[in-house]
Design a protein around this motif. Sequence first.
Motif, PDB file in Angstrom:
ATOM      1  N   ALA A 253       7.180  -3.420  -0.660  1.00 29.50           N
ATOM      2  CA  ALA A 253       6.832  -2.563  -1.447  1.00 29.50           C
ATOM      3  C   ALA A 253       7.441  -1.366  -0.221  1.00 29.50           C
ATOM      4  CB  ALA A 253       5.321  -2.338  -0.835  1.00 29.50           C
ATOM      5  N   LEU A 254       7.691  -1.683   0.652  1.00 34.13           N
ATOM      6  CA  LEU A 254       8.310  -0.318   1.485  1.00 34.13           C
ATOM      7  C   LEU A 254       8.751   0.756   0.972  1.00 34.13           C
ATOM      8  CD1 LEU A 254       8.010   1.580   4.365  1.00 34.13           C
ATOM      9  CD2 LEU A 254       9.245  -0.342   5.514  1.00 34.13           C
ATOM     10  N   LEU A 255      10.252   0.021   0.474  1.00 35.59           N
ATOM     11  CA  LEU A 255      11.623   0.164  -0.140  1.00 35.59           C
ATOM     12  C   LEU A 255      11.582   0.334  -1.636  1.00 35.59           C
ATOM     13  CD1 LEU A 255      13.712  -2.482   1.492  1.00 35.59           C
ATOM     14  CD2 LEU A 255      13.489   0.194   2.484  1.00 35.59           C
ATOM     15  N   ARG A 256      10.387  -0.577  -2.138  1.00 31.96           N
ATOM     16  CA  ARG A 256      10.988  -0.575  -4.093  1.00 31.96           C
ATOM     17  C   ARG A 256       9.134  -0.241  -3.941  1.00 31.96           C
ATOM     18  NH1 ARG A 256      14.916  -1.732  -6.427  1.00 31.96           N
ATOM     19  NH2 ARG A 256      13.812  -0.378  -7.950  1.00 31.96           N
ATOM     20  N   PRO A 257       8.809   1.072  -3.668  1.00 29.53           N
ATOM     21  CA  PRO A 257       7.395   1.503  -4.276  1.00 29.53           C
ATOM     22  C   PRO A 257       7.222   1.352  -5.636  1.00 29.53           C
ATOM     23  CG  PRO A 257       7.992   3.336  -3.193  1.00 29.53           C
ATOM     24  CD  PRO A 257       9.239   1.948  -3.014  1.00 29.53           C
ATOM     25  N   ASP A 258       8.459   1.323  -6.481  1.00 29.51           N
ATOM     26  CA  ASP A 258       8.457   1.759  -8.256  1.00 29.51           C
ATOM     27  C   ASP A 258       8.346   1.025  -8.617  1.00 29.51           C
ATOM     28  OD1 ASP A 258      10.932   1.436  -6.461  1.00 29.51           O
ATOM     29  OD2 ASP A 258      12.144   1.551  -8.302  1.00 29.51           O
ATOM     30  N   VAL A 259       8.484  -0.294  -7.808  1.00 31.93           N
ATOM     31  CA  VAL A 259       8.152  -1.484  -8.430  1.00 31.93           C
ATOM     32  C   VAL A 259       6.945  -2.291  -8.342  1.00 31.93           C
ATOM     33  CG1 VAL A 259       9.307  -3.758  -8.969  1.00 31.93           C
ATOM     34  CG2 VAL A 259      10.559  -1.825  -9.223  1.00 31.93           C
ATOM     35  N   PHE A 260       6.444  -2.218  -6.696  1.00 33.04           N
ATOM     36  CA  PHE A 260       5.288  -3.089  -6.330  1.00 33.04           C
ATOM     37  C   PHE A 260       4.463  -2.043  -5.883  1.00 33.04           C
ATOM     38  CE2 PHE A 260       9.636  -4.932  -5.623  1.00 33.04           C
ATOM     39  CZ  PHE A 260       9.528  -6.703  -6.201  1.00 33.04           C
TER      40      PHE A 260
END
Length: 345
Positions: free
Chosen positions: A116-123
């Motif tokens: 969630a922290l590194l890929r907010p575009d996905v999660f």
Amino acid sequence: MTTQYAAEVVHRSVHAPGGRIHLVEQGTGPLVLLVHGFPESWYSWRHQLPALAAAGYRAVAVDVRGYGRSAKPAAVDAYRMLDLVEDNAAVVHALGEKSAVVVGHDWGAAVAANSALLRPDVFRAVGLLSVPYAPRGGPRPSDLFARMGGAEEPGGEGEFGGEGESGGGEEFYVSYFQEPGRAEAEIEPDVRGWLAGFYAALSADTMPPPGAPDPHFVSKGGTLRDRFPRGPLPGWLGERELDFYAGEFERTGLTGALNRYRNMDRDWEDLAAFDGAPITQPSLFIGGSLDASTTWLAGAIDAYPVTLPGLISSHVLDGCGHWIQQERPAEVNRILTDWLAALPG
């Protein structure tokens, strides 16, 4: 699984950066990605898959890299957090989805949080079971864990604020796991017996009583197994369930699973730019009142207004141990589905 969705369980493998990722899928609807911890498998979510499917979700439980039928790269540094986050994102895209809710338990909670922290575009939302979110920070992990087994004991203002006691001069299990081959030499001659003891040591109904030697620590010259309870299996773990877990690790060995622990210093370096960073997506936490992960990290839970500003729901289940979604499946399923229903959009 005896539900109307039992016939719809699908096993498949998809491509990810480190090789194939095996997953088990059930239901249709918004994607919920389920990430297990140590020493587990997709099977740890066997109670959640049908419940989420029945609630109108596409529930997908993965075998994390190094486990089960997923790829097991040989290099120790192939198990760093950045790689596991990219595996999760690759699974979402391989399933034809643009976004997902990610839910993790134990190490899977840390992987879910960093996804969630590194890929907010996905999660778009994150659920954490047993292990609270604690942002990157503080001393190098290997230094911290070495102190936990020595004269300094967990507690106070550090990452493991709480009341754990090592009985100074002992070795914390995370430090014990660091040297390749060392823990494997203890576990692999009797995988089934070791798993039974490890699961029992952290389960509410079979864990050692207060005042007994802490199973998170190793005596000088000893093994973790020395402190495991000797008695019946936990109530949540039948012979069939134990056979499944044992069969997986007898086939794969434990090195892939243990390599997650062997990358904690690398993670600390890799994530330096995210020191103290909050996770802003809608979030959920469920812990067990008898779980050391909850009690030692009580300070992290207290910090949620700052570190998880999107927190919707937080629960500590009274009298529950570490294997939360297996010890209390009905309660966890209710909390999960209520939280998912409350998510925006």
